[in-house]
Write an enzyme that holds these catalytic residues in place. Structure first.
Site, PDB file in Angstrom:
ATOM      1  N   HIS A 101      29.201  23.658 -19.718  1.00 19.24           N
ATOM      2  CA  HIS A 101      28.347  23.908 -20.892  1.00 19.24           C
ATOM      3  C   HIS A 101      27.865  22.589 -21.493  1.00 19.24           C
ATOM      4  O   HIS A 101      26.674  22.438 -21.800  1.00 19.24           O
ATOM      5  CB  HIS A 101      29.128  24.704 -21.932  1.00 19.24           C
ATOM      6  CG  HIS A 101      28.409  24.862 -23.236  1.00 19.24           C
ATOM      7  ND1 HIS A 101      27.568  25.925 -23.498  1.00 19.24           N
ATOM      8  CD2 HIS A 101      28.400  24.092 -24.359  1.00 19.24           C
ATOM      9  CE1 HIS A 101      27.066  25.796 -24.720  1.00 19.24           C
ATOM     10  NE2 HIS A 101      27.563  24.693 -25.263  1.00 19.24           N
ATOM     11  N   GLU A 102      28.783  21.636 -21.669  1.00 14.85           N
ATOM     12  CA  GLU A 102      28.393  20.353 -22.257  1.00 14.85           C
ATOM     13  C   GLU A 102      27.441  19.593 -21.338  1.00 14.85           C
ATOM     14  O   GLU A 102      26.518  18.925 -21.810  1.00 14.85           O
ATOM     15  CB  GLU A 102      29.631  19.514 -22.559  1.00 14.85           C
ATOM     16  CG  GLU A 102      30.581  20.141 -23.564  1.00 14.85           C
ATOM     17  CD  GLU A 102      29.902  20.551 -24.866  1.00 14.85           C
ATOM     18  OE1 GLU A 102      28.885  19.927 -25.238  1.00 14.85           O
ATOM     19  OE2 GLU A 102      30.383  21.502 -25.507  1.00 14.85           O
ATOM     20  N   HIS A 105      23.945  20.616 -21.897  1.00 10.94           N
ATOM     21  CA  HIS A 105      23.242  19.908 -22.969  1.00 10.94           C
ATOM     22  C   HIS A 105      22.649  18.595 -22.461  1.00 10.94           C
ATOM     23  O   HIS A 105      21.546  18.203 -22.863  1.00 10.94           O
ATOM     24  CB  HIS A 105      24.190  19.630 -24.134  1.00 10.94           C
ATOM     25  CG  HIS A 105      24.530  20.845 -24.941  1.00 10.94           C
ATOM     26  ND1 HIS A 105      23.567  21.708 -25.421  1.00 10.94           N
ATOM     27  CD2 HIS A 105      25.726  21.343 -25.366  1.00 10.94           C
ATOM     28  CE1 HIS A 105      24.153  22.674 -26.104  1.00 10.94           C
ATOM     29  NE2 HIS A 105      25.450  22.489 -26.072  1.00 10.94           N
ATOM     30  N   HIS A 109      18.725  17.573 -22.459  1.00 10.05           N
ATOM     31  CA  HIS A 109      18.218  16.308 -23.001  1.00 10.05           C
ATOM     32  C   HIS A 109      17.354  15.581 -21.984  1.00 10.05           C
ATOM     33  O   HIS A 109      16.290  15.039 -22.314  1.00 10.05           O
ATOM     34  CB  HIS A 109      19.404  15.435 -23.425  1.00 10.05           C
ATOM     35  CG  HIS A 109      19.012  14.155 -24.076  1.00 10.05           C
ATOM     36  ND1 HIS A 109      19.476  12.923 -23.660  1.00 10.05           N
ATOM     37  CD2 HIS A 109      18.181  13.895 -25.133  1.00 10.05           C
ATOM     38  CE1 HIS A 109      18.962  11.979 -24.416  1.00 10.05           C
ATOM     39  NE2 HIS A 109      18.178  12.532 -25.304  1.00 10.05           N
TER      40      HIS A 109
END
Length: 230
Positions: A101-102, A105, A109
């Site tokens: 999940h991280e 991100h 980006h």
């Protein structure tokens, strides 16, 4: 007396707080449950994060360990995925889901995902609005300056906008994570169900945050409207 002065606290804020507490309890219990279920491949969450980053050409994004539990996050300023103590070296389904999940991100980006770009752009204005909203409202009430109260409420509404924009960012990162974990074979079908449960529970905390922000905004609007009528 308190009920007479501010009934909206009990009508709006208390239920929203209960929803937030239930959401937090659910994410903790779900994470704890699946943190004891280990993946068949035996690969750590940090390794999964590194592999997914490399597969997407994000060699410059680092994976670092950070103290705490469920303190995992992606820092776009440092270009670092930080995984908590309970995730970094774990081979559990929960840890792998959180790590993916991280990384989602980080991919957002790198690809200029529009909702993330918007959220990052409004953070300074949102922070300023959150700091000034209550002082403006109090000043407006003390000096009977209606425009100050309205500006304060408008400033607070930026928090609602921020929470609203956060939802697609978080849901998209989770969807990216599940797709990648399935496509690359990091988790099998049964394990994916557990990862989905963990990320789904985490997503509900952001929904709860939005509900809380909306409840707080409605309370301010209703209190200000009632004061005007009085």
């Amino acid at each position: 007396m308190f009920w007479y002065i501010d009934p909206y606290y009990f009508m709006l804020i208390v239920p929203a707080m209960l929803i937030a507490l239930l959401a937090q309890a659910r994410v903790s219990s779900t994470f704890n449950r699946y943190s004891r279920v280990y993946s068949h491949r035996g690969i750590t969450a940090a390794q999964v994060a590194r592999n997914i980053l490399d597969e997407n050409g994000l060699y410059d994004v680092q994976v670092q360990r950070v103290a705490g539990s469920l303190t995992d996050h992606y820092d776009p300023r440092s270009n670092v995925v930080r995984l908590s103590d309970s995730v970094y070296t774990s081979t559990s389904i929960a840890a792998i889901g959180v790590a993916a999940h991280e990384v989602g991100h980080a991919i957002q980006h790198a690809t200029d995902y529009a909702p993330l770009t918007l959220r990052n752009a409004i953070i300074p204005v949102t922070n300023l609005g959150s700091r000034l909203s209550i002082p403006l409202i109090i000043a407006g009430l003390l000096f009977s300056a209606q425009p100050l109260v309205q500006i304060g409420i408008l400033a607070f509404s930026l928090m609602v906008v921020f929470q609203l924009v956060t939802l697609p960012v978080e849901f998209n990162a989770s969807n990216r994570a599940i797709r990648t974990l399935a496509a690359d074979g990091y988790l099998d079908r049964d394990e994916l169900a557990g990862a989905k449960s963990v990320l789904g529970a985490a997503a509900m905390t952001y929904v709860a945050a939005l509900i809380t922000a909306v409840a707080q905004l409605l309370r301010l609007i209703l209190l200000f409207g009632r004061r005007d009528r009085d």
